[in-house]
Design a protein around this motif. Structure first.
Motif, short mmCIF file in Angstrom:
data_model
loop_
_atom_site.label_atom_id
_atom_site.label_comp_id
_atom_site.label_asym_id
_atom_site.label_seq_id
_atom_site.Cartn_x
_atom_site.Cartn_y
_atom_site.Cartn_z
N LEU A 27 -12.54 -75.62 -8.41
CA LEU A 27 -13.14 -75.14 -9.56
C LEU A 27 -12.79 -73.32 -9.48
O LEU A 27 -13.10 -72.79 -8.44
CB LEU A 27 -14.49 -75.14 -9.72
CG LEU A 27 -15.15 -74.58 -10.81
CD1 LEU A 27 -15.35 -75.63 -11.94
CD2 LEU A 27 -16.55 -74.04 -10.68
N ILE A 28 -12.43 -72.77 -10.64
CA ILE A 28 -12.23 -71.34 -10.76
C ILE A 28 -13.08 -70.75 -12.00
O ILE A 28 -12.54 -71.56 -13.10
CB ILE A 28 -10.72 -71.33 -10.76
CG1 ILE A 28 -10.04 -71.62 -9.64
CG2 ILE A 28 -10.46 -69.35 -10.91
CD1 ILE A 28 -8.48 -71.90 -9.87
N LEU A 29 -13.90 -70.03 -11.86
CA LEU A 29 -14.76 -69.38 -13.17
C LEU A 29 -13.90 -68.19 -13.26
O LEU A 29 -13.52 -67.48 -12.34
CB LEU A 29 -16.14 -69.10 -12.59
CG LEU A 29 -16.90 -70.47 -12.57
CD1 LEU A 29 -18.46 -69.87 -12.11
CD2 LEU A 29 -17.06 -70.98 -13.49
N VAL A 30 -13.49 -67.97 -14.54
CA VAL A 30 -13.02 -66.82 -15.05
C VAL A 30 -13.82 -66.02 -16.21
O VAL A 30 -14.29 -66.73 -17.22
CB VAL A 30 -11.41 -67.17 -15.65
CG1 VAL A 30 -11.28 -65.84 -16.39
CG2 VAL A 30 -10.61 -67.86 -14.75
N SER A 31 -14.29 -64.96 -15.97
CA SER A 31 -15.24 -64.38 -16.87
C SER A 31 -14.78 -62.96 -17.15
O SER A 31 -13.70 -62.24 -16.62
CB SER A 31 -16.66 -63.98 -16.15
OG SER A 31 -16.51 -63.09 -15.08
N GLY A 32 -15.26 -62.45 -18.31
CA GLY A 32 -14.62 -61.35 -18.83
C GLY A 32 -15.53 -60.75 -20.11
O GLY A 32 -16.21 -61.57 -20.53
N GLY A 33 -15.26 -59.65 -20.53
CA GLY A 33 -15.88 -59.06 -21.90
C GLY A 33 -15.15 -59.63 -23.12
O GLY A 33 -14.11 -60.32 -22.91
N VAL A 34 -15.65 -58.95 -24.29
CA VAL A 34 -14.79 -59.09 -25.43
C VAL A 34 -13.39 -58.87 -25.43
O VAL A 34 -12.93 -57.88 -24.88
CB VAL A 34 -15.30 -58.55 -26.60
CG1 VAL A 34 -14.80 -58.64 -27.99
CG2 VAL A 34 -17.01 -58.87 -26.73
N ALA A 35 -12.58 -59.78 -25.94
CA ALA A 35 -10.89 -59.54 -26.14
C ALA A 35 -10.46 -58.97 -24.53
O ALA A 35 -9.53 -58.15 -24.81
CB ALA A 35 -10.77 -58.63 -27.14
N SER A 36 -10.97 -59.76 -23.51
CA SER A 36 -10.36 -59.27 -22.20
C SER A 36 -9.26 -60.10 -21.86
O SER A 36 -8.67 -59.55 -20.75
CB SER A 36 -11.48 -59.48 -21.31
OG SER A 36 -12.01 -60.81 -21.11
N GLY A 37 -8.78 -60.78 -22.70
CA GLY A 37 -7.59 -61.78 -22.38
C GLY A 37 -7.96 -63.19 -21.72
O GLY A 37 -6.78 -63.71 -21.22
N ARG A 38 -9.18 -63.44 -21.61
CA ARG A 38 -9.41 -64.92 -21.14
C ARG A 38 -8.71 -65.92 -21.77
O ARG A 38 -8.01 -66.82 -20.99
CB ARG A 38 -10.86 -65.19 -21.19
CG ARG A 38 -11.73 -64.17 -20.31
CD ARG A 38 -13.22 -64.57 -20.40
NE ARG A 38 -13.85 -64.20 -21.90
CZ ARG A 38 -14.16 -65.09 -22.63
NH1 ARG A 38 -14.04 -66.17 -22.36
NH2 ARG A 38 -14.50 -64.68 -23.85
N THR A 39 -8.85 -66.03 -23.06
CA THR A 39 -8.00 -67.07 -23.92
C THR A 39 -6.57 -67.03 -23.57
O THR A 39 -5.97 -68.10 -23.39
CB THR A 39 -8.25 -67.03 -25.39
OG1 THR A 39 -9.86 -67.03 -25.68
CG2 THR A 39 -7.56 -68.14 -26.07
N ARG A 40 -5.88 -65.87 -23.61
CA ARG A 40 -4.56 -66.08 -23.61
C ARG A 40 -4.11 -66.45 -22.15
O ARG A 40 -3.20 -67.08 -21.87
CB ARG A 40 -3.97 -64.61 -23.75
CG ARG A 40 -2.49 -64.20 -23.42
CD ARG A 40 -2.14 -63.15 -23.23
NE ARG A 40 -1.88 -62.27 -24.92
CZ ARG A 40 -1.62 -60.98 -24.93
NH1 ARG A 40 -1.47 -60.06 -23.66
NH2 ARG A 40 -1.69 -60.50 -26.03
N LEU A 41 -5.02 -65.98 -21.11
CA LEU A 41 -4.67 -66.34 -19.69
C LEU A 41 -5.00 -67.81 -19.51
O LEU A 41 -3.88 -68.51 -19.05
CB LEU A 41 -5.81 -65.69 -18.78
CG LEU A 41 -5.94 -66.10 -17.38
CD1 LEU A 41 -4.55 -65.89 -16.51
CD2 LEU A 41 -6.98 -65.73 -16.74
N LEU A 42 -5.97 -68.58 -20.09
CA LEU A 42 -5.91 -70.16 -20.17
C LEU A 42 -4.93 -70.71 -20.71
O LEU A 42 -4.13 -71.88 -20.15
CB LEU A 42 -7.38 -70.44 -20.62
CG LEU A 42 -8.56 -69.85 -19.93
CD1 LEU A 42 -9.92 -70.56 -20.83
CD2 LEU A 42 -8.42 -70.28 -18.46
#
Length: 914
Positions: A27-42
């Motif tokens: 399991l890998i948790l990915v966190s970040g602020g607003v528009a930090s690129g989480r969605t693009r990364l996934l």
């Protein structure tokens, strides 16, 4: 927890996926602020997984689906290659949620009813069994917003994924809303109790930005983009789009630019009112205390502090200010017009109550384009005064125009219109005229301060338009108000510049409200004496008293509307005295002052005046350049009588270059009404006469020279520095074949010319030489050349030298003073094409030898000399500042007059002549 940038995080996820193909699951948790690129990364991770043949299950949680039981589960099971059993168990979960009324966020996964727990457990078994058979990637974005049933499933999977080939990637967004913090904490705690990896996304690195550009930008662009966006992926993408569209980084962003849209989207995504807070900060243009910020936005001080902290952590703010002006501009551009206006007005009122400087308050009012309260009028007037002092006339006019919309009394409106007329004249005299017309439509109020401002503005415009009647009326009004000595001097010399000397001299005590006992002191006032002496330079050019007065005035006066003409008179007094280099130093100083203060009208007038001085010095090309530049500074509708100076200089320059068609085009220029009655108009009339004389239009030339004399006589004066019309008329009569009339007129000019007036005396002597006995011609021409040299009139000195060269027996070279300003070419290039005086008539000259070089005009000879040196037509054109066509025409005439076939014989023929 590690903090890689999105690129490194993607590499880590792909490594974990590759390792998980054979187990164990992770399991890998990915966190970040607003528009930090989480969605693009996934998204990129999922795309890679599919390409590698990995089963991909994905879902995105949303706040508006948190009460929708199994919302995330439904998305996860939408994949095409899951077994039917998975869909059956999902249906049981939905039914269990419906029976219990649970499954949303309330209560959390730890309090689920048994029926729901059992259904989730059975679904988890199906998914885990599938993950043992085939590598699987399960990705959920914004898992902190998931419903409780879905969270229960994900936690079941995490606790049992180790013996499988399941790689789970869950993303959480850093949140600031108090109501979301507990949910996020509970969600995060539920997953962090068991083995996992936690990646908190850092901003993009400069290397990542360079990779995104993929070689489409030069060095420095990636660093610039990275700096402006603070590594935020959303903002980086927008800046790259703008760069590829407009080719610039850091330009003021427009409302529709990608960066403006992205920044607005970024601010809107936060759980805090960042759009409103950022808008207030952008409007204020600097740091705003949290308490004031809260009041302006309408939020609690604590929320304002959180918003400031969020903007700082995002990299947009540094020490309470936007890190770059581009960010501030984009925030402003992203605001709706009505929101921007309201924010500007609130900022203005807040700063007014804090007693901020008037200009600072006015900047917000001007930006809003509204002045709704009475207190704004004095603030805007004060800001205009400060702007003028800071050399910002544009802002001064904007402030006064806005104040005019809020003024509610006649006196206030008259004050503002007079000030607007005064300040706009420096930039656009036609606008000044409109304000004065509006002023005249208002009823008079009779107050002295208002009358003084109106009279000054009216006087300035009257001078500009050559309206002597209006000028005298305004001057009487100003004189009745006891002007200070400097202002009185300026009034006197302004009249002299435009209309000639005043009959009564500078204003004295008798004209003002000063007590009678001050009359003797006023009559002997140094300012008055200086004005009187300097005025004499028009009638007695080169007079030592006027030169001394010019230097005193230049050292004592700063450039202003009421000193402009006085200072120009002083500069020309030095020119007429042969002090050209000193005059140029002063002119450059005045011009720099006008440039620095944004006074375009001053720049145009000063440049036009100096163009005539440069022409006098002999640099025809530079004089033409200056004249053209002066004319370009103001549109036609803004010019008044002052246009005559650069227009006259350009007319003479084209005439001297024998560019007669270009000179003729200038005569089609429509001059303002009445300007030919002013002294600049008379100077232009003389220049037109010189053109007519050079082109053989002799009767028309006689008319213009005679009109110069008539106009000066109508003013009761004779000013050779403006127009030595008798000498000009003598040259015209000489060309008409009437040497007797020429001698009479030239002798009259010589008798009237002051001993210090070398130019006028030289002109008269030259005509006397050409119209006199051949045996006396050489000596008299030498005298004329000497006079021109003494007074620094290099142009006329060279012309006279060429006439001496054409006389039989021997040539005489007459030295000429050095040209003012930068060296713009050899003397021969500057003045070689002088040819204003017509060829000598048969009764007044000795014929040159037929077929000799003396048959050539000055311009033809200079072209011939350069051609003999091997210069091409294009090179000759550049050297003499004439067109290639003109060079060709000159050479054609040269070959015909010399009786040669072409360029190859030219050098030998000219050498034989020498």
């Amino acid at each position: 927890m590690t903090e890689p940038d999105p690129d490194r995080a993607l590499a880590f996820l792909r490594e974990r996926l590759a390792a998980g193909r054979t187990g164990p699951g992770r399991l890998i948790l990915v966190s970040g602020g607003v528009a930090s690129g989480r969605t693009r990364l996934l998204d990129e991770f999922l795309d890679g997984a599919v390409r590698e043949g990995v089963r991909a299950l994905s879902a995105t949680a949303a706040a508006d689906e948190r009460t929708l039981a199994g919302g995330v589960i439904d998305q996860l099971l939408a994949g095409p290659d899951l077994p039917p059993a998975a869909a059956e168990e999902a249906a049981h979960i939905m039914a269990a949620c419906a029976d219990t009324g649970r499954g949303g966020a309330a209560g959390g996964p730890g309090t689920a009813p048994p029926a729901l727990t059992n259904a989730v457990w059975r679904l988890a078994k199906v998914l885990l069994e599938e993950a043992r058979q085939r590598p699987t990637a399960l990705v959920v974005d914004d898992v902190h917003l998931a419903d409780s049933a879905s969270l229960l499933l994900l936690q079941h999977l995490q606790r049992r994924l180790r013996p499988t080939r399941l790689t789970m990637v869950l993303s959480l967004r850093d949140t600031t809303r108090p109501e979301d913090r507990d949910t996020r904490l509970a969600c995060r705690t539920g997953f962090t109790r068991h083995p996992h990896h936690h990646l908190r996304l850092a901003p993009l690195s400069e290397r990542s930005v360079r990779d995104l550009l993929d070689g489409r930008a030069g060095d420095g662009v990636p660093a610039r983009i990275h700096h402006l966006a603070a590594g935020n992926p959303l903002l980086v993408d927008a800046l790259i789009d703008d760069y590829l569209t407009i080719g610039d980084i850091g330009a003021a962003p427009a409302a529709g630019s990608a960066f403006t849209r992205a920044l607005a989207s970024y601010l809107d995504r936060w759980d805090l009112p960042l759009t409103e807070v950022a808008g207030v900060l952008a409007v204020h243009g600097g740091r705003v205390p949290a308490a004031l910020l809260a009041a302006l936005v309408g939020i609690e001080p604590g929320v304002a502090e959180e918003a400031l902290d969020a903007l700082t952590r995002s990299g947009l703010l540094t020490d309470g200010r936007f890190r770059h002006a581009v960010i501030e501009s984009a925030v402003l551009a992203g605001l709706a017009p009505e929101a921007r206006t309201a924010a500007q007005l609130r900022a203005a009122e807040a700063k007014f109550r804090q007693t901020a400087p008037a200009r600072e308050v006015a900047a917000h009012l001007v930006a809003a384009g509204s002045a709704p309260a009475r207190w704004t009028v004095p603030v805007l007037r004060g800001a205009a005064e400060q702007a003028v002092a800071e050399n910002d006339p544009d802002f001064a006019v904007q402030s006064l125009e806005l104040a005019l919309t809020a003024a509610d009394t006649t006196t206030g409106k008259r004050h503002l219109l007079a000030e607007l007329a005064h300040h706009t004249w420096r930039m656009a005299p036609s606008a000044s005229r409109r304000y004065l017309e509006a002023l005249r439509e208002l009823p008079a109020d009779g107050t002295v301060p208002t009358a003084r401002g109106e009279a000054a503005a009216t006087a300035r415009q009257a001078l500009w338009e050559g309206d002597e009647t209006a000028w005298r009326r305004s001057r009487r009004t100003l004189a009745a108000m006891a002007p200070d000595p400097r202002t009185g001097t300026g009034l006197h010399l302004a009249h002299t510049w435009w209309f000639g000397p005043l009959e009564d001299g500078p204003p004295a005590a008798a004209e003002s409200t000063m007590p009678a006992e001050s009359a003797v002191l006023a009559a002997d006032d140094p300012w008055r004496l200086t004005a009187t002496a300097l005025s004499g330079s028009w009638a007695r050019p080169g007079d030592p008293a006027s030169v001394d007065a010019a230097e005193r005035l230049l050292r004592s006066c700063r450039l202003a509307d009421d000193t402009l003409e006085a200072l120009m008179t002083a500069v020309l007094a030095l020119v007429h005295a042969g002090r050209t280099q000193d005059a140029e130093t002063w002119w450059r100083s005045l011009k720099a002052d006008a440039d620095r203060r944004g006074a375009v009208t001053w720049q145009a007038v000063l440049t036009g005046m100096w163009s005539s001085a440069v022409l006098r010095s002999g640099d025809v090309s530079y004089a033409a350049d200056l004249a053209r530049h002066a004319l370009s500074l103001l549109p036609p509708e803004d010019w008044g009588a002052a246009i005559c100076d650069p227009l006259g200089t350009l007319l003479l320059a084209w005439t001297e270059a024998e560019e007669y068609e270009r000179a003729a085009d200038l005569l089609t220029h429509e001059l303002p009404d009445g300007v030919l009655r002013t002294l600049p108009g008379i100077r232009f009339l003389r220049a037109r006469g010189q053109y007519l004389l050079a082109t053989g239009q002799l009767l028309a030339a006689v008319h213009d020279f005679t009109e110069c004399g008539r106009l000066l006589a109508a003013r009761g004066t004779d000013l050779p520095a403006v127009a030595p019309w008798r000498a000009d008329l003598a040259a015209a009569h000489l060309a008409l074949g009437d040497p007797a009339a020429a001698r009479r007129l030239a002798a009259g000019q010589l008798a009237l010319a002051a001993e210090t007036d070398g130019c006028t005396r030289g002109l008269a002597l030259r005509v006397l030489a050409l119209a006199g006995e051949p045996g006396e011609r050489r000596g008299t021409l030498r005298q004329a050349a000497g006079k021109f040299t003494e007074c620094g009139h290099r142009w006329e000195a060279y012309r006279t030298s060429r006439m001496l060269d054409r006389l039989p027996q021997r040539r005489v070279a007459v030295p000429a003073p050095r040209m003012p300003g930068p060296d713009r070419g050899a003397m021969s290039r500057s003045v070689a094409s002088v040819s204003v005086l017509p060829r000598l008539s048969a009764t007044a000259r000795t014929e040159p030898e037929a077929g000799g070089a003396d048959a050539l005009s000055t311009a033809e000879l200079r072209v011939a000399e350069l051609a003999a040196l091997g210069r091409t037509n294009l090179e000759i054109s550049g050297s003499l500042s004439i067109t290639v066509s003109t060079v060709e025409q000159h050479l054609t005439r040269v070959y015909r007059k010399l009786g040669i076939r072409g360029r190859s014989q030219l050098a030998a023929h000219l050498a034989a002549e020498d």
